[in-house]
Design an enzyme around this catalytic site. Structure first.
Site, PDB file in Angstrom:
ATOM      1  N   ASP A  47       0.900  -1.218  -0.033  1.00 12.04           N
ATOM      2  CA  ASP A  47       0.286   0.009  -0.175  1.00 12.04           C
ATOM      3  C   ASP A  47       0.964   1.347   0.004  1.00 12.04           C
ATOM      4  O   ASP A  47       1.776   1.501  -0.779  1.00 12.04           O
ATOM      5  CB  ASP A  47      -1.014  -0.032   1.092  1.00 12.04           C
ATOM      6  CG  ASP A  47      -2.119   1.081   1.303  1.00 12.04           C
ATOM      7  OD1 ASP A  47      -3.096   0.713   0.602  1.00 12.04           O
ATOM      8  OD2 ASP A  47      -1.721   1.867   1.866  1.00 12.04           O
ATOM      9  N   HIS A  56      -7.066  -6.967  -0.152  1.00  7.07           N
ATOM     10  CA  HIS A  56      -6.015  -5.999   0.096  1.00  7.07           C
ATOM     11  C   HIS A  56      -4.814  -6.097   0.838  1.00  7.07           C
ATOM     12  O   HIS A  56      -3.517  -5.892   0.633  1.00  7.07           O
ATOM     13  CB  HIS A  56      -6.635  -4.659   0.120  1.00  7.07           C
ATOM     14  CG  HIS A  56      -5.523  -3.313   0.110  1.00  7.07           C
ATOM     15  ND1 HIS A  56      -4.679  -3.097  -0.877  1.00  7.07           N
ATOM     16  CD2 HIS A  56      -5.124  -2.574   1.173  1.00  7.07           C
ATOM     17  CE1 HIS A  56      -4.075  -1.962  -0.357  1.00  7.07           C
ATOM     18  NE2 HIS A  56      -4.231  -1.835   0.972  1.00  7.07           N
TER      19      HIS A  56
END
Length: 294
Positions: free
Chosen positions: A108, A274
């Site tokens: 991320d 994610h």
């Protein structure tokens, strides 16, 4: 701290040019820097790091503005949270620990810091792994309605006038747990003790302000830096991993995108959404071990 990192992981506070960076170091072998994303801390790697420590000296660092690292007050233009500044912090940390050349894996936001570090200090980065991202410039320049709905937080957090700071500050625990549970699919559940640490760190108003500045920088000064560097490629080998159920996995040809930004690209999707290091830690560790020792 209640999340169990093995006793062999020692905590340090490193002065990176006046910004104290909180990190943990353990293991033995070639150095490997692990960087986290939003809204988490170095503890996103708490399952993965012990698996990698058998073959690498692993450094888990909190980015500036996050975790227990310093949180400089944002200024005009958000230069304090430019990925260039955040990457330079980590370069200084690794140098202070005695490592001039090292691997980097970032999830991320940490992947964006790693991308900038590989561009700005190619002599230092031996290899780069990016988890569940495509480059910031590509993301903004290709953004449409689907991105606006799927990644609405990019625009919400970048809003001005103190709006996101005020709203998140009213209930940071709800914001963090809602963001995380909405982007988790199967695999290992989130460790409650890790989530409590994320909430503890993010409940600091300075952390909320810093993280909003991080996203404002992405839409401002980072984009300026990225556009100025258009055409430059990461020269280190690059591994891209992404969740087959994530927005990234559903929306982009990840390897094709990264091949416009790096010269030597490989990677694959993993059965996750994610948060790959927490959802599929054994698979992530195996991929990273093979890549960084190959």
């Amino acid at each position: 701290m209640s999340v169990p990192l093995p006793p062999a992981f020692a905590y340090h506070s490193v002065d990176a040019g006046g910004v104290r960076i909180h990190c943990a170091v353990g293991g033995d072998g070639p150095p490997l820097l692990l960087l986290h994303g939003y809204p988490q801390t170095h503890l996103i790697w708490h399952h993965v790091a012990p698996l990698l420590a058998a073959t690498h000296t692993v450094v888990l660092a909190d980015l500036r503005g996050y975790g227990d690292s310093d949180k400089p007050a944002p200024g005009d233009g958000d230069a304090e949270y430019a990925k260039r500044a955040m990457a330079h912090d980590q370069l200084l940390v690794m140098n202070d620990l005695g490592f001039e050349r090292f691997g980097v894996a970032g999830h991320d936001r940490g992947g964006r810091v790693g991308h900038r570090l590989a561009l700005d200090a190619p002599e230092a980065v031996s290899a780069l792994a990016v988890l569940d991202i495509v480059p910031t410039r590509h993301t903004f320049e290709q953004a449409g309605m689907e991105f606006g709905l799927g990644y609405y937080h990019w625009f919400f957090l970048a809003a001005g006038h103190g709006i996101p700071e005020h709203l998140i500050g009213a209930d940071p625990e709800f914001w963090i747990t809602a963001r995380m549970t909405a982007r988790h699919r199967g695999g290992t559940p989130f460790e409650p003790a890790a989530v409590r640490e994320y909430v503890r760190c993010f409940s600091d108003p300075a952390a909320i302000a810093a993280s909003c500045s991080d996203y404002r920088a992405a839409a401002g000064i980072d984009l300026e830096h990225d556009r100025a560097d258009a055409g430059r490629r990461v020269t280190a080998p690059l591994l891209a991993l992404w969740g087959e159920h994530s927005f990234v996995g559903r929306s982009y040809d990840v390897l094709a995108v990264w091949r416009d930004y790096a010269s030597d690209v490989r990677g694959r999707a993993l059965p996750a959404d994610h948060y790959l290091p927490e959802e599929q830690p054994e698979l992530v560790a195996a991929e990273l071990r093979e890549f960084f020792t190959g």
